[in-house]
Motif scaffolding. Structure first.
Motif, short mmCIF file in Angstrom:
data_model
loop_
_atom_site.label_atom_id
_atom_site.label_comp_id
_atom_site.label_asym_id
_atom_site.label_seq_id
_atom_site.Cartn_x
_atom_site.Cartn_y
_atom_site.Cartn_z
N SER A 95 0.86 -1.17 0.00
CA SER A 95 0.00 0.00 0.00
C SER A 95 0.90 1.23 0.00
O SER A 95 1.91 1.27 0.71
N VAL A 96 0.53 2.21 -0.82
CA VAL A 96 1.28 3.46 -0.91
C VAL A 96 0.30 4.61 -0.74
O VAL A 96 -0.78 4.61 -1.33
N VAL A 97 0.69 5.59 0.09
CA VAL A 97 -0.08 6.82 0.29
C VAL A 97 0.78 7.98 -0.20
O VAL A 97 1.93 8.12 0.23
N LEU A 98 0.23 8.79 -1.10
CA LEU A 98 0.94 10.00 -1.52
C LEU A 98 0.81 11.03 -0.41
O LEU A 98 -0.30 11.46 -0.08
N LEU A 99 1.93 11.41 0.18
CA LEU A 99 1.93 12.41 1.25
C LEU A 99 2.03 13.82 0.71
O LEU A 99 1.34 14.72 1.20
N GLU A 100 2.91 14.01 -0.28
CA GLU A 100 3.14 15.34 -0.84
C GLU A 100 3.49 15.20 -2.31
O GLU A 100 4.12 14.22 -2.70
N GLY A 101 3.13 16.21 -3.09
CA GLY A 101 3.63 16.29 -4.45
C GLY A 101 2.61 15.96 -5.52
O GLY A 101 1.42 15.80 -5.26
N ASP A 102 3.13 15.87 -6.73
CA ASP A 102 2.36 15.65 -7.95
C ASP A 102 2.83 14.34 -8.55
O ASP A 102 3.92 14.28 -9.14
N ALA A 103 2.06 13.28 -8.39
CA ALA A 103 2.53 11.94 -8.72
C ALA A 103 1.63 11.22 -9.70
O ALA A 103 0.44 11.51 -9.82
N VAL A 104 2.23 10.21 -10.35
CA VAL A 104 1.52 9.27 -11.19
C VAL A 104 1.92 7.87 -10.76
O VAL A 104 3.09 7.61 -10.48
N MET A 105 0.92 6.98 -10.73
CA MET A 105 1.19 5.55 -10.58
C MET A 105 0.96 4.93 -11.95
O MET A 105 -0.11 5.10 -12.54
N ASP A 106 1.99 4.24 -12.46
CA ASP A 106 1.88 3.50 -13.71
C ASP A 106 1.64 2.04 -13.35
O ASP A 106 2.46 1.44 -12.64
N ILE A 107 0.52 1.46 -13.85
CA ILE A 107 0.17 0.08 -13.54
C ILE A 107 -0.79 -0.43 -14.60
O ILE A 107 -1.62 0.33 -15.10
N ASP A 108 -0.65 -1.68 -14.98
CA ASP A 108 -1.54 -2.31 -15.97
C ASP A 108 -1.57 -1.54 -17.29
O ASP A 108 -2.59 -1.51 -17.98
N GLY A 109 -0.47 -0.89 -17.66
CA GLY A 109 -0.41 -0.13 -18.90
C GLY A 109 -1.14 1.19 -18.86
O GLY A 109 -1.31 1.84 -19.88
N LEU A 110 -1.59 1.61 -17.68
CA LEU A 110 -2.33 2.86 -17.51
C LEU A 110 -1.60 3.79 -16.55
O LEU A 110 -0.78 3.35 -15.74
N GLU A 111 -1.93 5.08 -16.64
CA GLU A 111 -1.40 6.09 -15.73
C GLU A 111 -2.52 6.59 -14.85
O GLU A 111 -3.60 6.93 -15.35
N TYR A 112 -2.25 6.68 -13.54
CA TYR A 112 -3.24 7.22 -12.61
C TYR A 112 -2.60 8.39 -11.88
O TYR A 112 -1.63 8.23 -11.15
N ARG A 113 -3.17 9.57 -12.08
CA ARG A 113 -2.69 10.77 -11.40
C ARG A 113 -3.14 10.72 -9.95
O ARG A 113 -4.31 10.43 -9.66
N LEU A 114 -2.23 10.97 -9.03
CA LEU A 114 -2.53 10.91 -7.61
C LEU A 114 -2.58 12.29 -6.99
O LEU A 114 -1.83 13.18 -7.38
N GLN A 115 -3.45 12.43 -6.00
CA GLN A 115 -3.53 13.63 -5.18
C GLN A 115 -3.04 13.27 -3.78
O GLN A 115 -3.15 12.12 -3.36
N PRO A 116 -2.54 14.25 -3.03
CA PRO A 116 -2.12 13.93 -1.67
C PRO A 116 -3.21 13.20 -0.89
O PRO A 116 -4.39 13.51 -0.99
#
Length: 140
Positions: A65-86
Motif C-alpha cells: 500500500s502506498v499513500v501519496l503524502l506530498e507532491g504531484d505523482a503518477v502511478m503507472d500500472i496495468d499499462g495505464l497512468e493514474y494521477r494521484l492527489q495527496p
C-alpha cells in the motif's frame, strides 16, 4: 534518541530524526517500522522523489500500500497512468508490475509505503533482478 520505546514496547518514530538512505536515481528512503523494532508482519517507510524522478517498473512478492503524502505523482500500472492527489492510497497485489513518478520539475514528492511482509522483495521488470526491500532501505 529515536525511536522512543514505551513501557508496553510500542515505539514512537519521528522520521526527521531517523537516517535516510539514498537509493540512487533521485529517490531517498527513511525506514520506519521494521523487524529491528520487532515487526513480524509488515514493514513501512517513506520515500522522497526528487523533481522528475521515476523509479523503475517493479513488482513485490507481497501486498503493498502506498499513500501519496506530498507532491504531484503518477502511478503507472496495468499499462495505464493514474494521477494521484495527496492522501490518495493504493493497494497493489503481489507480483503486479508498477512504478511511481514525480511529475513536478521543481517540487519533491513523498510517499508512505507499507509491505505486508518483513521479507518483502522487489523484482525489477527490465532486468529480473530480485532483492529484499529491507536491504534496499538499510533495514538491517
Amino acid at each position: 534518541m529515536y525511536p522512543i520505546k514505551t513501557p508496553s514496547d510500542a515505539r514512537l518514530l519521528r522520521p526527521s530524526a531517523l537516517p535516510r538512505h539514498d537509493r540512487g536515481g533521485g529517490a531517498c528512503t527513511t525506514s520506519l517500522v521494521s523487524p529491528a523494532l520487532g515487526a513480524t508482519t509488515f514493514i513501512s517507510g517513506i520515500t522522497e522523489f526528487d523533481p522528475g524522478t521515476a523509479i523503475p517498473f517493479h513488482s513485490h512478492n507481497c501486498e503493498e500500500s502506498v499513500v501519496l503524502l506530498e507532491g504531484d505523482a503518477v502511478m503507472d500500472i496495468d499499462g495505464l497512468e493514474y494521477r494521484l492527489q495527496p492522501l490518495d492510497t493504493t493497494f497493489i497485489p503481489p507480483n503486479v508490475v508498477h512504478r511511481f513518478r514525480n511529475l513536478s520539475a521543481t517540487q519533491p514528492m513523498k510517499i508512505l509505503w507499507t509491505y505486508a511482509s518483513p521479507d518483502a522483495t522487489r523484482t525489477l521488470r527490465d532486468t529480473g533482478e530480485t532483492r529484499p526491500v529491507a536491504l534496499e532501505h538499510a533495514n538491517r
